[in-house]
Design a protein around this motif. Sequence first.
Motif, short mmCIF file in Angstrom:
data_model
loop_
_atom_site.label_atom_id
_atom_site.label_comp_id
_atom_site.label_asym_id
_atom_site.label_seq_id
_atom_site.Cartn_x
_atom_site.Cartn_y
_atom_site.Cartn_z
N ASP A 21 9.08 2.45 -5.23
CA ASP A 21 9.66 2.95 -6.47
C ASP A 21 9.92 1.84 -7.49
O ASP A 21 9.49 1.92 -8.64
CB ASP A 21 10.96 3.68 -6.12
CG ASP A 21 11.62 4.25 -7.34
OD1 ASP A 21 10.97 5.06 -8.01
OD2 ASP A 21 12.77 3.88 -7.63
N ILE A 22 10.58 0.79 -7.06
CA ILE A 22 10.98 -0.25 -8.02
C ILE A 22 9.81 -1.11 -8.47
O ILE A 22 9.92 -1.83 -9.45
CB ILE A 22 12.10 -1.15 -7.46
CG1 ILE A 22 11.69 -1.74 -6.12
CG2 ILE A 22 13.40 -0.39 -7.36
CD1 ILE A 22 12.62 -2.83 -5.65
N TYR A 56 0.84 -1.20 0.00
CA TYR A 56 0.00 0.00 0.00
C TYR A 56 0.87 1.24 0.00
O TYR A 56 0.43 2.32 -0.39
CB TYR A 56 -0.96 0.00 1.19
CG TYR A 56 -0.29 0.14 2.53
CD1 TYR A 56 -0.12 1.40 3.10
CD2 TYR A 56 0.21 -0.97 3.20
CE1 TYR A 56 0.52 1.53 4.33
CE2 TYR A 56 0.85 -0.84 4.42
CZ TYR A 56 0.99 0.41 4.98
OH TYR A 56 1.63 0.55 6.17
N ARG A 57 2.12 1.09 0.44
CA ARG A 57 3.07 2.20 0.34
C ARG A 57 3.63 2.23 -1.08
O ARG A 57 3.78 1.18 -1.71
CB ARG A 57 4.23 2.01 1.31
CG ARG A 57 3.86 2.11 2.78
CD ARG A 57 5.08 1.75 3.60
NE ARG A 57 4.79 1.64 5.01
CZ ARG A 57 5.17 2.54 5.92
NH1 ARG A 57 5.84 3.61 5.54
NH2 ARG A 57 4.90 2.37 7.19
N TYR A 58 3.95 3.41 -1.57
CA TYR A 58 4.55 3.54 -2.89
C TYR A 58 5.94 2.90 -2.86
O TYR A 58 6.75 3.22 -1.99
CB TYR A 58 4.67 5.01 -3.26
CG TYR A 58 5.20 5.28 -4.64
CD1 TYR A 58 4.33 5.35 -5.72
CD2 TYR A 58 6.56 5.44 -4.87
CE1 TYR A 58 4.80 5.60 -6.99
CE2 TYR A 58 7.04 5.69 -6.14
CZ TYR A 58 6.16 5.76 -7.19
OH TYR A 58 6.63 6.01 -8.45
N ARG A 92 7.92 3.90 -13.75
CA ARG A 92 8.52 5.24 -13.67
C ARG A 92 8.30 6.06 -14.94
O ARG A 92 8.67 7.22 -15.00
CB ARG A 92 10.01 5.13 -13.35
CG ARG A 92 10.25 4.48 -12.01
CD ARG A 92 11.62 4.74 -11.48
NE ARG A 92 11.78 6.14 -11.15
CZ ARG A 92 12.96 6.70 -10.91
NH1 ARG A 92 14.05 5.98 -10.99
NH2 ARG A 92 13.06 7.97 -10.60
N GLU A 93 7.67 5.43 -15.94
CA GLU A 93 7.32 6.18 -17.13
C GLU A 93 6.25 7.22 -16.82
O GLU A 93 6.09 8.22 -17.51
CB GLU A 93 6.79 5.23 -18.21
CG GLU A 93 7.84 4.35 -18.85
CD GLU A 93 8.85 5.16 -19.64
OE1 GLU A 93 8.43 5.96 -20.48
OE2 GLU A 93 10.06 5.00 -19.38
N TYR A 94 5.47 6.95 -15.76
CA TYR A 94 4.35 7.81 -15.43
C TYR A 94 4.67 8.68 -14.21
O TYR A 94 5.53 8.33 -13.41
CB TYR A 94 3.10 6.97 -15.13
CG TYR A 94 2.60 6.22 -16.34
CD1 TYR A 94 1.77 6.85 -17.27
CD2 TYR A 94 2.97 4.90 -16.57
CE1 TYR A 94 1.32 6.17 -18.38
CE2 TYR A 94 2.53 4.22 -17.69
CZ TYR A 94 1.70 4.86 -18.59
OH TYR A 94 1.27 4.19 -19.70
N ASN A 95 3.92 9.77 -14.09
CA ASN A 95 3.98 10.58 -12.88
C ASN A 95 2.87 10.08 -11.97
O ASN A 95 1.68 10.19 -12.31
CB ASN A 95 3.78 12.05 -13.22
CG ASN A 95 4.98 12.58 -13.97
OD1 ASN A 95 6.05 12.72 -13.41
ND2 ASN A 95 4.80 12.83 -15.25
N LEU A 96 3.24 9.54 -10.84
CA LEU A 96 2.27 8.90 -9.96
C LEU A 96 2.42 9.46 -8.55
O LEU A 96 3.45 10.05 -8.22
CB LEU A 96 2.53 7.39 -9.92
CG LEU A 96 2.59 6.67 -11.27
CD1 LEU A 96 3.13 5.25 -11.09
CD2 LEU A 96 1.23 6.64 -11.93
N VAL A 97 1.40 9.25 -7.72
CA VAL A 97 1.54 9.55 -6.29
C VAL A 97 1.05 8.34 -5.50
O VAL A 97 0.30 7.50 -6.03
CB VAL A 97 0.77 10.82 -5.86
CG1 VAL A 97 1.40 12.06 -6.42
CG2 VAL A 97 -0.70 10.74 -6.20
N PRO A 98 1.44 8.23 -4.24
CA PRO A 98 1.04 7.07 -3.43
C PRO A 98 -0.46 7.06 -3.12
O PRO A 98 -1.15 8.06 -3.29
CB PRO A 98 1.83 7.24 -2.14
CG PRO A 98 2.84 8.29 -2.40
CD PRO A 98 2.33 9.14 -3.49
#
Lengths: 450, 337
Positions: B62-63, B58-60, B67-73
């Motif tokens: 990174d890996i 549930y936590r963002y 990463r192609e997209y702009n995302l938020v948690p």
Amino acid sequence: MKKIIYSCLILATTLFVGCTPEQDEIFDESAAQRIESNIKDIVETLEGSPNGWQMDLFTGTFGTNVMVKFADGKVTASDYLVHDADEQSESLYSVIQNGGPVLTFNTFNEIFHAYSDPIEPGASYGNNEGLGADFEFVVLSYSQDEIILRGLKHRRLCRLVRQPETTTWAETLGAYQTMQSNIGAPMYEFYYNGELVPGTSSLSGNSLVSNRTEAITGDDVTEGDATEKLVSFSRPIVPTMEGFRTETPFSYTSDDPNPTIQHFKYDAESLRFVCTDEGVDMYIVKVYPPANVAFENVTDFYYFNLDFAAENAYANDMSNAFVQLFLTMQTNDCSPYGELIHRAFMGYNPDPSKYKADFLLVYQTSTSSGGYTSIFGYSVDAVPDTDDQVKFSNITEANSNAGYYPGGKAIGKALVDYSPWTISYDNEVSPNEYTFVSTKDASYSFKISK
Amino acid sequence: MKILKYILLLGIVSIFASCSEDSLDSESIFKDEKTTPNALDTWLSDNYTSPFNIRFNYRYVDIESDREYNLVPAEYDKSVALAKIIKYLWLDAYVEVTANADPSFMQTYCPKVIQLIGSAAWNDDGSRILGQAEGGLKITLYEVNAIDLNNINVETMNDLWFHTMHHEFAHILHQNKLYSTDFKLITGSTYNSAGWTDYSNTDAHHLGYITNYASSEPNEDFVELVSMYVTHTEAWWQAMLADAKQAQISASAYASYANGGTKLPDNASLKTVTGQDAEGNDVTLYYLYYGGDEKIKQKFEIVTKYFINSWGFKLSDLRDIVQRRSESLDSLDLTSL
């Protein structure tokens, strides 16, 4: 026999050389242990400031100040730009190993992630990048008083400064907010080495933009060539307690390998931001021009007070002659196609490479399934030797939709035909409203506002 | 000479023997991130990790994110709700339907990582990705922050996430046990991997596909049948079949098709039905007949047989369970752990 002995000797020597079992230990601990201990240290440092930290957060185009406090794996944030300064939002954070220690705000924080939340492409104020801030940061250095971070995705440099225990967040954010207001001005003049930097430069939108004209000299210049070129750059800025600073240093010398201009201190008496970096002679003066010059240099859009798409359609703050012009556009260009004029505004040209015009006059219409934007270009100039008159000229169609709205062009043409206009603003520091009255026919007047 | 050889050999052995390494450090250099578990961490450990070996991020991370997209948690509270909904509406539905046939079914086949993302993954053209699955191991669900905790809507959640989850899980199943090759023959000539986006869902129905994406290739066709069937009611299913069968047109449109004034679609024929209206008057109804319903039914029969023969449960039982759980979702406590 000799050959064999020599062979044995060479072999033994070679093998002994390759077999040095002892290595000099450079570090006392293994890499994994050092990283783990490093992460623990960083968490202790973050949580070790009982009143949290002041954070300089940089987005794609501007910087801002955010307060953050870390405790028990949670982070509390507060800002003044997107939310009111008395609002707080709590979420989780971690410091993890990801090619180095990384501080990650890894559950959604309404305040902190407002600067990185992606926006639907085509939305009126953004693209799919959102504001473009990071929420995961490599920890470049840390101490009890300052932590330097670099964004993992956008690689923007950010800084945490320990918040004094004796100062409340409200006081700190209030001070930043005041400096934010101090930065604002209608126009700016940049002085470098005692001389006015030619061209137009500004600090608007918390971005230092320098559009400097530079004389073309040297052997490349031949007769008929332009005599000057435009050198442009922009740097996000963030308010500081003393003034502001840019994200990274810059220079006015294009081949300078070590630019040093970064920190500015505000002098309220002289309305100047003076560079405090060693060896730099630079200052920026806030300028409050008369209304006509201010409008000639706007870097915003100003809106007509109308909305035919509203439940109770209205067109206010304009003379009847102007209302009739909008009604004609609505009746002839929009109604037959089920469109309603939703917004009309005028102001600067944010994208000169896309729209070939000095300024833009924009109409947005709405339908049940969407809407259309038609854009016209125009020029505006302060009438010489006056401080309250402007003249419009050169109305052009600036996008392909414009041709479908002759009524929209007629409004632009009225601006030209009834020029010059007497212009006034509501305040000189940060004009929110401009009022125009035609000097040719006073029955033509209108007001536009931010 | 022989003695010399032995000396040489002895020397080499001694040298190598003296070259022993230090013993290995018992600590791995790859450490798990150490965070003090909160209430959700503990709940996830008890409900996902221990019983099913699923890591529920549930936590963002990174890996684990694109990463192609702009995302938020994802928001913590909304992650709590979605973790409970996924377990109730998806995970436990399969556990329930396979309880007799194979009690370890989900432990064996479920994806091992579920990653939540708060925002949409926007493409530059304005389209967005709702969910992604990678190799049957990981499912990523986007737009978690869009959940309205005060107004949980199953249909919206099906569109956003559960259709994707059933879809991807069906891929895992058919990759483990193959379905009949007869399936691919029923609409074998009209799969269109490059042009499926040109079809509307109604176009796809007429061609014998349950969605436009199903027409891209046989495996997608197979899993779309599974996911659309499980996440929709019988009434929806019958309406879809009716849409696939024929489209009612006006008498004038019928005449225009009949006399060649309008070109008849390649996959349609003209059809009339006569009868009486409510007042007893004779009426004629005009249709473009496609017959897509028959193709969908034939394929779906293979799907249902596959689940019975390969996995020991009826797909209709799974749908009944999912629908029953959907209806009782309101009673699920989505806040406390």
